[in-house]
Design a protein around this motif. Structure first.
Motif, mmCIF file in Angstrom:
data_model
loop_
_atom_site.group_PDB
_atom_site.id
_atom_site.type_symbol
_atom_site.label_atom_id
_atom_site.label_comp_id
_atom_site.label_asym_id
_atom_site.label_seq_id
_atom_site.Cartn_x
_atom_site.Cartn_y
_atom_site.Cartn_z
ATOM 1 N N GLU A 253 0.859 -1.177 0.000
ATOM 2 C CA GLU A 253 0.000 0.000 0.000
ATOM 3 C C GLU A 253 0.900 1.233 0.000
ATOM 4 O O GLU A 253 1.172 1.827 1.061
ATOM 5 C CB GLU A 253 -0.922 -0.013 1.217
ATOM 6 C CG GLU A 253 -1.890 -1.191 1.230
ATOM 7 C CD GLU A 253 -2.799 -1.192 2.452
ATOM 8 O OE1 GLU A 253 -2.531 -0.392 3.372
ATOM 9 O OE2 GLU A 253 -3.756 -1.971 2.475
ATOM 10 N N PRO A 254 1.384 1.633 -1.170
ATOM 11 C CA PRO A 254 2.347 2.743 -1.230
ATOM 12 C C PRO A 254 1.776 4.079 -0.787
ATOM 13 O O PRO A 254 2.516 4.949 -0.327
ATOM 14 C CB PRO A 254 2.749 2.776 -2.714
ATOM 15 C CG PRO A 254 1.597 2.124 -3.430
ATOM 16 C CD PRO A 254 1.068 1.095 -2.493
ATOM 17 N N ARG A 255 0.454 4.247 -0.928
ATOM 18 C CA ARG A 255 -0.204 5.481 -0.512
ATOM 19 C C ARG A 255 -1.563 5.138 0.072
ATOM 20 O O ARG A 255 -2.109 4.055 -0.159
ATOM 21 C CB ARG A 255 -0.373 6.432 -1.702
ATOM 22 C CG ARG A 255 0.935 6.904 -2.333
ATOM 23 C CD ARG A 255 0.662 7.858 -3.485
ATOM 24 N NE ARG A 255 -0.080 9.032 -3.036
ATOM 25 C CZ ARG A 255 -0.492 10.004 -3.856
ATOM 26 N NH1 ARG A 255 -0.248 9.912 -5.159
ATOM 27 N NH2 ARG A 255 -1.154 11.039 -3.387
ATOM 28 N N SER A 259 -3.450 0.324 -3.416
ATOM 29 C CA SER A 259 -2.784 -0.943 -3.119
ATOM 30 C C SER A 259 -2.342 -1.599 -4.420
ATOM 31 O O SER A 259 -2.958 -1.412 -5.470
ATOM 32 C CB SER A 259 -3.695 -1.890 -2.325
ATOM 33 O OG SER A 259 -4.771 -2.336 -3.129
ATOM 34 N N LEU A 260 -1.268 -2.385 -4.319
ATOM 35 C CA LEU A 260 -0.704 -3.091 -5.465
ATOM 36 C C LEU A 260 -0.438 -4.527 -5.053
ATOM 37 O O LEU A 260 0.169 -4.777 -4.016
ATOM 38 C CB LEU A 260 0.598 -2.422 -5.919
ATOM 39 C CG LEU A 260 1.285 -3.014 -7.155
ATOM 40 C CD1 LEU A 260 0.426 -2.790 -8.395
ATOM 41 C CD2 LEU A 260 2.661 -2.394 -7.343
ATOM 42 N N THR A 290 -2.332 -6.617 -9.850
ATOM 43 C CA THR A 290 -3.587 -5.907 -9.629
ATOM 44 C C THR A 290 -3.339 -4.579 -8.927
ATOM 45 O O THR A 290 -2.630 -4.520 -7.916
ATOM 46 C CB THR A 290 -4.567 -6.743 -8.776
ATOM 47 O OG1 THR A 290 -4.814 -7.999 -9.411
ATOM 48 C CG2 THR A 290 -5.893 -6.013 -8.601
ATOM 49 N N LEU A 291 -3.934 -3.528 -9.452
ATOM 50 C CA LEU A 291 -3.859 -2.193 -8.854
ATOM 51 C C LEU A 291 -5.249 -1.806 -8.375
ATOM 52 O O LEU A 291 -6.228 -1.933 -9.124
ATOM 53 C CB LEU A 291 -3.354 -1.182 -9.879
ATOM 54 C CG LEU A 291 -3.247 0.274 -9.414
ATOM 55 C CD1 LEU A 291 -2.194 0.411 -8.313
ATOM 56 C CD2 LEU A 291 -2.921 1.185 -10.589
ATOM 57 N N ARG A 292 -5.347 -1.333 -7.125
ATOM 58 C CA ARG A 292 -6.634 -0.979 -6.534
ATOM 59 C C ARG A 292 -6.605 0.448 -5.983
ATOM 60 O O ARG A 292 -5.606 0.880 -5.428
ATOM 61 C CB ARG A 292 -7.001 -1.945 -5.393
ATOM 62 C CG ARG A 292 -7.133 -3.390 -5.842
ATOM 63 C CD ARG A 292 -7.419 -4.317 -4.658
ATOM 64 N NE ARG A 292 -7.550 -5.687 -5.093
ATOM 65 C CZ ARG A 292 -8.672 -6.231 -5.542
ATOM 66 N NH1 ARG A 292 -9.778 -5.501 -5.585
ATOM 67 N NH2 ARG A 292 -8.701 -7.482 -5.938
ATOM 68 N N ARG A 293 -7.749 1.136 -6.108
ATOM 69 C CA ARG A 293 -7.892 2.502 -5.610
ATOM 70 C C ARG A 293 -9.233 2.619 -4.906
ATOM 71 O O ARG A 293 -10.294 2.422 -5.496
ATOM 72 C CB ARG A 293 -7.827 3.498 -6.769
ATOM 73 C CG ARG A 293 -8.221 4.933 -6.419
ATOM 74 C CD ARG A 293 -7.134 5.611 -5.573
ATOM 75 N NE ARG A 293 -7.268 7.052 -5.583
ATOM 76 C CZ ARG A 293 -7.957 7.774 -4.698
ATOM 77 N NH1 ARG A 293 -8.610 7.154 -3.712
ATOM 78 N NH2 ARG A 293 -7.992 9.081 -4.788
#
Length: 331
Positions: A253-255, A259-260, A290-293
């Protein structure tokens, strides 16, 4: 964001992580039902492109839209932790190639005195239909035992054992369906007989054990390591197999609200009950990103999945890439 909605979303991500890290779902002919969330309703809608939805040697790509839901309702039963759930998906491919699955399950959960682990017993029934690969159409009944335990502040362990009956709908020929899923329906004019084989209707029994260990490296970085093995017994010996596999999932979770997930997996399927002249072993490599926002009560996601399956029977090898984007929500 309400605390319950965030809790449900985190639990959904943990369930998704276990699946992407190749637990028993890797080994089964179809998706294995995970332990449901408590008092939750989830869904997602996505669209994408699958380069080889039939997982065949001669790939034909199709665009698709996919709709998924899962719901669970706790019920009072003498103080026991019992819940009823329903889940399913519908994949709308181009032309008349749709498939869908609907499942019902009942779960009981409890802990032994003095033990920090939780045992869940689940009984489930499912119906799967597939217009693209009709041979994979089947009814299922399953009994699953799942033991989950928190080992330390950073580590947890899950052990799953399952027995699943796969009752295929149509008479079929060996090795013509998706790998490990079932043979194909004879085409018009074959009269149930082709390549020296006889089409039969069969019911297989799939049993397996999976273990996955989760470690939190930091508040924003975690990983899941999985191992699993399963045996499929079939009245058609050439369709019986032993499958083993391992997987690794890394989630960052870079920010805040981002999440990645990166997943890697390997499996080996040996059709070890076939006659010597029909020996077959499949080795499969898989990767996913997978990239999630997070957006208000839901989240946007985009994923890329890749499979490279190599077989000692050249016509059973295949490659597949699936890209999709969508929106998921939970209540």
């Amino acid at each position: 964001m309400p605390q319950r909605a965030q809790s449900n979303r985190n639990a959904a991500r943990r369930t998704h992580a276990r699946r992407r890290a190749l637990p028993l779902a890797l080994l089964a002919a179809g998706p294995i039902l995970a332990a449901p969330l408590s008092g939750a309703l989830e869904g997602d809608v996505s669209a994408g492109y699958d380069s080889n939805p039939a997982q065949s040697h001669e790939a034909t790509g199709l665009a698709f839209a996919r709709y998924v839901f899962a719901a669970v309702q706790p019920i009072g039963l003498g103080g026991a932790d019992v819940s009823l759930g329903a889940s399913g998906f519908y994949t709308d491919y181009e032309a008349a190639n749709d498939n869908y699955r609907f499942a019902l399950n009942a779960d009981w959960s409890g802990a032994w005195p003095g033990d920090s682990g939780v045992l869940t017993v689940s009984a489930a029934g499912a119906a799967y239909r597939d217009a693209l690969v009709p041979a994979d159409a089947r009814n299922e009944a399953a009994l699953t035992l799942r033991y989950e335990r928190i080992l330390t502040a950073r580590d947890s362990l899950n052990v799953t054992a399952e027995v699943r009956q796969l009752a295929y709908i149509y008479p079929s020929l060996p090795w013509a369906g998706r790998p490990g899923s079932g043979p194909s329906v004879p085409t018009s004019g074959q009269s149930g007989r082709a390549r020296g084989g006889l089409a039969v209707r069969r019911t297989d029994l799939l049993s397996g054990v999976g273990v996955d260990a989760t470690h939190a490296w930091s508040p924003t970085l975690s990983s899941v390591l999985s191992f699993a093995i399963a045996r499929c017994s079939s009245p058609v010996p050439v369709d019986a197999y032993l499958r083993s596999g391992a997987g690794f999932l890394l989630r960052a979770e870079p920010r805040v609200d981002w999440s990645l997930e990166l997943g890697l997996g390997w499996s080996r399927t040996a059709y070890d009950r076939a006659p010597q002249q029909q020996e077959r072993v499949d080795n499969e490599l898989a990767a996913g990103l997978t990239l999630r926002r997070t957006v208000h009560q839901g989240e946007l996601f985009c994923s890329l999945d890749w499979i490279d399956s190599r077989s000692t029977v050249a016509t059973r090898a295949f490659r597949q890439q699936v890209t999709q984007c969508g929106f998921a929500w939970s209540f």
